[in-house]
Design a protein around this motif. Structure first.
Motif, PDB file in Angstrom:
ATOM      1  N   GLU A  56     -11.449 -13.315  -3.451  1.00 23.77           N
ATOM      2  CA  GLU A  56     -11.642 -12.181  -4.357  1.00 23.77           C
ATOM      3  C   GLU A  56     -12.652 -11.192  -3.797  1.00 23.77           C
ATOM      4  O   GLU A  56     -12.405  -9.979  -3.799  1.00 23.77           O
ATOM      5  CB  GLU A  56     -12.094 -12.667  -5.733  1.00 23.77           C
ATOM      6  CG  GLU A  56     -10.974 -13.186  -6.591  1.00 23.77           C
ATOM      7  CD  GLU A  56     -11.407 -13.423  -8.010  1.00 23.77           C
ATOM      8  OE1 GLU A  56     -11.412 -12.447  -8.795  1.00 23.77           O
ATOM      9  OE2 GLU A  56     -11.736 -14.583  -8.330  1.00 23.77           O
ATOM     10  N   VAL A  57     -13.780 -11.679  -3.316  1.00 20.25           N
ATOM     11  CA  VAL A  57     -14.830 -10.814  -2.772  1.00 20.25           C
ATOM     12  C   VAL A  57     -14.319 -10.063  -1.550  1.00 20.25           C
ATOM     13  O   VAL A  57     -14.508  -8.842  -1.426  1.00 20.25           O
ATOM     14  CB  VAL A  57     -16.101 -11.632  -2.434  1.00 20.25           C
ATOM     15  CG1 VAL A  57     -17.074 -10.821  -1.608  1.00 20.25           C
ATOM     16  CG2 VAL A  57     -16.766 -12.135  -3.713  1.00 20.25           C
ATOM     17  N   ALA A  58     -13.653 -10.772  -0.636  1.00 20.07           N
ATOM     18  CA  ALA A  58     -13.147 -10.144   0.583  1.00 20.07           C
ATOM     19  C   ALA A  58     -12.152  -9.029   0.253  1.00 20.07           C
ATOM     20  O   ALA A  58     -12.207  -7.945   0.845  1.00 20.07           O
ATOM     21  CB  ALA A  58     -12.497 -11.190   1.485  1.00 20.07           C
ATOM     22  N   MET A  59     -11.263  -9.272  -0.681  1.00 21.83           N
ATOM     23  CA  MET A  59     -10.257  -8.265  -1.027  1.00 21.83           C
ATOM     24  C   MET A  59     -10.871  -7.097  -1.803  1.00 21.83           C
ATOM     25  O   MET A  59     -10.493  -5.953  -1.599  1.00 21.83           O
ATOM     26  CB  MET A  59      -9.113  -8.894  -1.813  1.00 21.83           C
ATOM     27  CG  MET A  59      -8.217  -9.789  -0.986  1.00 21.83           C
ATOM     28  SD  MET A  59      -7.327  -8.908   0.330  1.00 21.83           S
ATOM     29  CE  MET A  59      -8.393  -9.126   1.736  1.00 21.83           C
ATOM     30  N   GLU A  60     -11.836  -7.384  -2.685  1.00 23.20           N
ATOM     31  CA  GLU A  60     -12.497  -6.304  -3.426  1.00 23.20           C
ATOM     32  C   GLU A  60     -13.233  -5.366  -2.482  1.00 23.20           C
ATOM     33  O   GLU A  60     -13.237  -4.154  -2.684  1.00 23.20           O
ATOM     34  CB  GLU A  60     -13.436  -6.879  -4.483  1.00 23.20           C
ATOM     35  CG  GLU A  60     -12.689  -7.433  -5.678  1.00 23.20           C
ATOM     36  CD  GLU A  60     -13.576  -8.120  -6.696  1.00 23.20           C
ATOM     37  OE1 GLU A  60     -14.825  -8.160  -6.517  1.00 23.20           O
ATOM     38  OE2 GLU A  60     -13.021  -8.640  -7.681  1.00 23.20           O
ATOM     39  N   LYS A  61     -13.825  -5.910  -1.418  1.00 27.01           N
ATOM     40  CA  LYS A  61     -14.503  -5.075  -0.421  1.00 27.01           C
ATOM     41  C   LYS A  61     -13.529  -4.131   0.272  1.00 27.01           C
ATOM     42  O   LYS A  61     -13.914  -3.081   0.768  1.00 27.01           O
ATOM     43  CB  LYS A  61     -15.206  -5.940   0.628  1.00 27.01           C
ATOM     44  CG  LYS A  61     -16.473  -6.595   0.138  1.00 27.01           C
ATOM     45  CD  LYS A  61     -17.112  -7.418   1.235  1.00 27.01           C
ATOM     46  CE  LYS A  61     -18.381  -8.085   0.731  1.00 27.01           C
ATOM     47  NZ  LYS A  61     -18.981  -8.949   1.776  1.00 27.01           N
ATOM     48  N   LEU A  62     -12.256  -4.536   0.308  1.00 26.20           N
ATOM     49  CA  LEU A  62     -11.225  -3.726   0.955  1.00 26.20           C
ATOM     50  C   LEU A  62     -10.421  -2.910  -0.056  1.00 26.20           C
ATOM     51  O   LEU A  62      -9.393  -2.331   0.286  1.00 26.20           O
ATOM     52  CB  LEU A  62     -10.293  -4.633   1.764  1.00 26.20           C
ATOM     53  CG  LEU A  62     -10.983  -5.393   2.907  1.00 26.20           C
ATOM     54  CD1 LEU A  62     -10.057  -6.444   3.494  1.00 26.20           C
ATOM     55  CD2 LEU A  62     -11.457  -4.430   3.982  1.00 26.20           C
ATOM     56  N   GLY A  63     -10.892  -2.892  -1.301  1.00 25.31           N
ATOM     57  CA  GLY A  63     -10.242  -2.087  -2.320  1.00 25.31           C
ATOM     58  C   GLY A  63      -9.038  -2.729  -2.979  1.00 25.31           C
ATOM     59  O   GLY A  63      -8.260  -2.057  -3.658  1.00 25.31           O
ATOM     60  N   GLU A  64      -8.860  -4.018  -2.801  1.00 23.95           N
ATOM     61  CA  GLU A  64      -7.739  -4.748  -3.407  1.00 23.95           C
ATOM     62  C   GLU A  64      -8.281  -5.701  -4.460  1.00 23.95           C
ATOM     63  O   GLU A  64      -9.355  -6.258  -4.307  1.00 23.95           O
ATOM     64  CB  GLU A  64      -6.980  -5.557  -2.342  1.00 23.95           C
ATOM     65  CG  GLU A  64      -6.441  -4.745  -1.199  1.00 23.95           C
ATOM     66  CD  GLU A  64      -5.267  -3.871  -1.581  1.00 23.95           C
ATOM     67  OE1 GLU A  64      -4.611  -4.141  -2.606  1.00 23.95           O
ATOM     68  OE2 GLU A  64      -5.008  -2.900  -0.848  1.00 23.95           O
ATOM     69  N   SER A  65      -7.523  -5.881  -5.517  1.00 21.90           N
ATOM     70  CA  SER A  65      -7.968  -6.825  -6.542  1.00 21.90           C
ATOM     71  C   SER A  65      -6.866  -7.827  -6.847  1.00 21.90           C
ATOM     72  O   SER A  65      -5.677  -7.546  -6.679  1.00 21.90           O
ATOM     73  CB  SER A  65      -8.383  -6.090  -7.821  1.00 21.90           C
ATOM     74  OG  SER A  65      -7.298  -5.352  -8.327  1.00 21.90           O
ATOM     75  N   VAL A  66      -7.283  -8.994  -7.283  1.00 24.14           N
ATOM     76  CA  VAL A  66      -6.335 -10.037  -7.660  1.00 24.14           C
ATOM     77  C   VAL A  66      -5.677  -9.639  -8.973  1.00 24.14           C
ATOM     78  O   VAL A  66      -6.336  -9.164  -9.884  1.00 24.14           O
ATOM     79  CB  VAL A  66      -7.022 -11.421  -7.739  1.00 24.14           C
ATOM     80  CG1 VAL A  66      -8.047 -11.488  -8.846  1.00 24.14           C
ATOM     81  CG2 VAL A  66      -5.996 -12.531  -7.869  1.00 24.14           C
TER      82      VAL A  66
END
Length: 120
Positions: A56-66
């Motif tokens: 979740e953290v890695a994707m949020e940093k890239l502008g993606e959310s679960v």
């Protein structure tokens, strides 16, 4: 960010949390569910939760959310839906039970050798 890049970044996040037997399957030719499945084994329910949080953290940093989470963060299996990429984190017993590699054997496995190479 395309789905291949997402899958690789997720694999890296799982690897950073000591995920075992990480596999990325390119499923876009065999199902409409997702372009990629990322599979990983955790050694405990605590590690399942830690890997979920790391994704979740890695994707949020890239502008993606679960978009959706199924299963139990404190159990033996967890599914995280990032739309074009679906992440499956299992304990060893659950991974053997669900046997997604067999179920999706027509999918192409992506080589993660370079992506998960230790940094010097």
């Amino acid at each position: 960010m395309n789905s291949n890049e997402m899958a690789i970044q997720i694999a890296k996040a799982l690897d950073a949390k000591k995920g075992q037997d990480i596999k990325v399957l390119k499923t876009e030719e065999v199902t409409t569910l997702a372009d990629y499945f990322v599979l990983c084994t955790a050694t405990s329910s605590t590690q399942v939760k830690a890997m979920s949080d790391a994704c979740e953290v890695a994707m949020e940093k890239l502008g993606e959310s679960v978009h959706h989470i199924e299963g139990h963060r404190d159990g033996g299996w967890l599914l995280m839906d990032f739309s074009s990429v679906v992440v499956h984190v299992f304990t060893d017993e659950a991974r053997k039970f669900y046997d997604l590699e067999r179920l999706w054997s027509d999918a192409v496995e992506i080589d993660l050798t370079e992506a998960l190479k230790p940094e010097l």
